[in-house]
Design a protein around this motif. Sequence first.
Motif, short mmCIF file in Angstrom:
data_model
loop_
_atom_site.label_atom_id
_atom_site.label_comp_id
_atom_site.label_asym_id
_atom_site.label_seq_id
_atom_site.Cartn_x
_atom_site.Cartn_y
_atom_site.Cartn_z
N ASN B 117 0.94 -1.25 -0.06
CA ASN B 117 -0.04 0.04 0.11
C ASN B 117 0.93 1.36 0.02
O ASN B 117 2.02 1.30 0.63
N GLY B 118 0.30 2.23 -0.80
CA GLY B 118 0.94 3.64 -0.58
C GLY B 118 2.34 3.71 -1.39
O GLY B 118 3.12 4.63 -1.07
N PHE B 147 -10.64 -2.39 -4.41
CA PHE B 147 -10.77 -2.65 -2.68
C PHE B 147 -10.60 -1.05 -2.21
O PHE B 147 -11.65 -0.77 -1.37
N ARG B 148 -9.66 -0.44 -2.68
CA ARG B 148 -9.50 0.97 -2.05
C ARG B 148 -10.54 1.85 -2.40
O ARG B 148 -10.94 2.02 -3.32
N ALA B 149 -10.94 2.67 -1.34
CA ALA B 149 -12.06 3.86 -1.68
C ALA B 149 -11.56 4.78 -2.52
O ALA B 149 -10.31 5.12 -2.69
N ALA B 150 -12.11 5.00 -3.74
CA ALA B 150 -11.68 6.02 -4.81
C ALA B 150 -10.60 5.60 -5.72
O ALA B 150 -10.12 6.40 -6.35
N GLU B 153 -11.63 5.62 -9.29
CA GLU B 153 -11.72 7.16 -9.69
C GLU B 153 -10.47 7.86 -9.96
O GLU B 153 -10.20 8.45 -10.84
N GLN B 154 -9.50 7.51 -9.25
CA GLN B 154 -8.02 7.85 -8.99
C GLN B 154 -7.56 7.46 -10.59
O GLN B 154 -6.92 8.42 -11.20
N VAL B 157 -9.05 9.48 -13.53
CA VAL B 157 -8.46 10.85 -13.57
C VAL B 157 -7.10 10.82 -14.48
O VAL B 157 -6.99 11.44 -15.40
N TRP B 158 -6.29 9.62 -14.19
CA TRP B 158 -5.11 9.30 -15.09
C TRP B 158 -5.59 9.14 -16.48
O TRP B 158 -4.85 9.54 -17.24
N ARG B 161 -6.39 12.29 -18.27
CA ARG B 161 -5.13 13.08 -18.41
C ARG B 161 -4.53 12.64 -19.58
O ARG B 161 -3.71 13.41 -20.37
N LYS B 171 -16.76 -0.84 -7.43
CA LYS B 171 -15.84 -0.99 -6.14
C LYS B 171 -16.53 -2.43 -5.75
O LYS B 171 -17.70 -2.61 -5.57
N GLY B 200 -3.12 -2.24 -3.52
CA GLY B 200 -2.01 -2.53 -2.44
C GLY B 200 -2.15 -3.68 -1.49
O GLY B 200 -3.13 -3.54 -0.95
N LYS B 262 9.53 7.45 -5.95
CA LYS B 262 9.90 8.67 -4.77
C LYS B 262 11.50 8.90 -4.45
O LYS B 262 11.79 9.10 -3.51
N GLU B 290 6.68 14.25 -9.17
CA GLU B 290 5.17 14.09 -9.24
C GLU B 290 4.70 14.44 -10.54
O GLU B 290 3.54 14.11 -10.55
#
Lengths: 444, 309
Positions: B117-118, B147-150, B153-154, B157-158, B161, B171, B200, B262, B290
């Motif tokens: 995750n993350g 599984f993960r909220a939104a 949607e995330q 958006v990509w 783009r 979901k 994740g 990162k 980013e």
Amino acid sequence: MAFEGLSEKLSRAFKRLTGKGKLSEKDVKDAMREVRMALLEADVNFLVVKDFIKKVSSRAVGQEIMESLTPGQQVIKVVNEELTQLMGGTLSKISFSPKLPTIIMMVGLQGSGKTTTAGKLGNYLKGQGKNPLLVGCDVYRPAAVEQLKQIGDKLSIAVYYEKDNKDVKSIADASIKYAVSHNHDVVIIDTAGRLHIDEVLMEELEETKRAVQPTEVLLVVDAMTGQDAVTVAQSFNDKLGIDGVVLTKLDGDTRGGAALSVKAVTGKPIKFVGVGEKLDDLEPFHPDRMASRILGMGDILSLIEKAQANIDEKKARELEKKIRSQQFTFEDFLDQLQQLKNMGSLSHILDMLPGIGGKKLKGIQLDDKQLLRVEAIINSMTIEERQNPNLLNSSRKKRIAAGSGTSIQQVNRLIKQFQDTKRMMKQFGSMDMKGKKGKIKFPF
Amino acid sequence: MKGFLKKVDIFDKLKKSLSKTRTGITDRIEQLVSYYKNIDDDFFEELEEILITADVGVQTTLRLVEDIEQEVRAKKIGQSDLVKELLKGKMLDILRKGSDGSWQDKFPKVLLIVGVNGVGKTTTIGKLAKLYKDDGRKVLLAAADTFRAAAIEQLEVWGQRVGAEVIKQSKGSDPGAVVFDAVHASKSRKADVLICDTAGRLHNKKNLMEELKKINRIIDREWPEANKEVLLVLDATTGQNAISQAKTFKEAVDISGIILTKLDGTAKGGIVIGINSELNIPVRMVGTGEGVEDLQPFDAQNFVEALFS
């Protein structure tokens, strides 16, 4: 796990050292080499490790080794105490503002788990009778506000957000007013993840903080973070002034040395830990548990402590005297049994042992009932019988079996076990007892 | 996929983003070199600590330092500044073992993106999609993080783009079914690249790893002729646990490469050396910011040069 438990390493290093009176400088130095490696493997920052080792070494040298412990265990005990102390000693809670609402701001790097944690914290506080409001201030990550909204829906917690507003400060400001007018006593502000070296975004956080004057600024830190945890925590603390830390993803198999690093450089307490995917998987932080996790030692420390608390030194000495004079009776046997029982169930004790805990001992049946049965049998004896087992003839045995709900065979087995033990102790007693105090083995 | 390599500024960008890392390690080694004119035990101990601070990992560090120590003795090297060159060579050897750029040229291609995750899976997918789009490829995205909220949607958006269609269900639906749909959509629409986002998951969660295996099997079964890559996304900030992550994900879905994200922070990303030395999984790409452009192919030479130049 790739890591060999610290206690195994230590016990190897200490094999040749047994029953010494005090910890010598060399004992400590040998042990500390292993402790250092264990801490580094757990991702504790190396500077923090260095400091820590120095401090603990000086405390450990010259310490009296407790009778029930080996030198290695004694060192672990000191290390663990210091580690627990360093991580905050006792657990620390969220402070609430006397002036409503209490404002909590969640900050941290990308992907540390701020949004999920904001939801979990909301849920936790709701459970304590609060009426929290979640505020979506992550205006950068796609669908971040949507994520918070979905979490809020699931938990039936109100979420404040402004769809097209990218000005974080004004959203936060407005949310407080909203909270006051809608009787929310806690406001939890979710912010965007950012790098600690991103000056523009750090400035944005500072501004928001100045504007809303939060009661608590909580830094969310991924438990898997490596050496860099100190840099991150220090930057956030210097620029923003944090009040506490939430450690996330502890349900993984990381040793979580970041916890120690973060605490050491900021001095701020770890208040919560995230332990799962579900929204109620948030727990208060227990410094002692974290200490043994970082050291990679199962819960051997709890075991050491339990042994300490439950094995009564005075009784052990009396027992020794009795063994020497060969007056060991069923009463003493019962006493030993009760001391063992005080340490918890057998399977629980085994769970706490590193290398065993977790791995299921499938072949071995651990029967706490067996201990109970032994106890019942002895309790069904008269005091005379307990002191003089030779009295036990078949009619007495029958009575005891009936009284304890067991069979004559079981009573016979116990008597045999007891006699074996006594014989063993007789030999034991005729040996030189010096330095062997408190090391009497149980017959099972 | 020449577009990847044509970018002239790659080296500079990587260098820039690694400059913090570089200052860290190089400065400290310089300090060491000037402090210890002659090589002794303390010198090696310090060297050990420098590597550990870079998250290289205790095991790998010990091995590296031991190797160097032996070489120093054997070659009777008396000056500590030569040790830097030695160290550089060793790190390069380790990193080069698995690096191989050929994977980029075969189409159609399925990328299964996995990780804890993350770490930045969805963002990385956005960046990857952009790279392929810029290269003139038809890209489809599969929203298999149900599984993960939104999360869906995330990804959408990509998709908007970069101009890539997103195959999704609601979901909570079965991620295997989403991937199944996406594979068939890719075939019928003649997509060049299908990138599958997954939820994740911590690698020690048995059920979730089973779910991932199932997704992987569906791709193999439904589209055997596609060129499949299973890519593990790793956060450069992660410490020793990254090795455990790589190990477990490799066992479960045989990851073919790593994307290190990162790297624009202050973390050193040295764990890559540890992973390469212990598990031999090549690093494919590095995320250095980013922006949608901030994803570059990993180059062992550049990586080490950037660390030491």
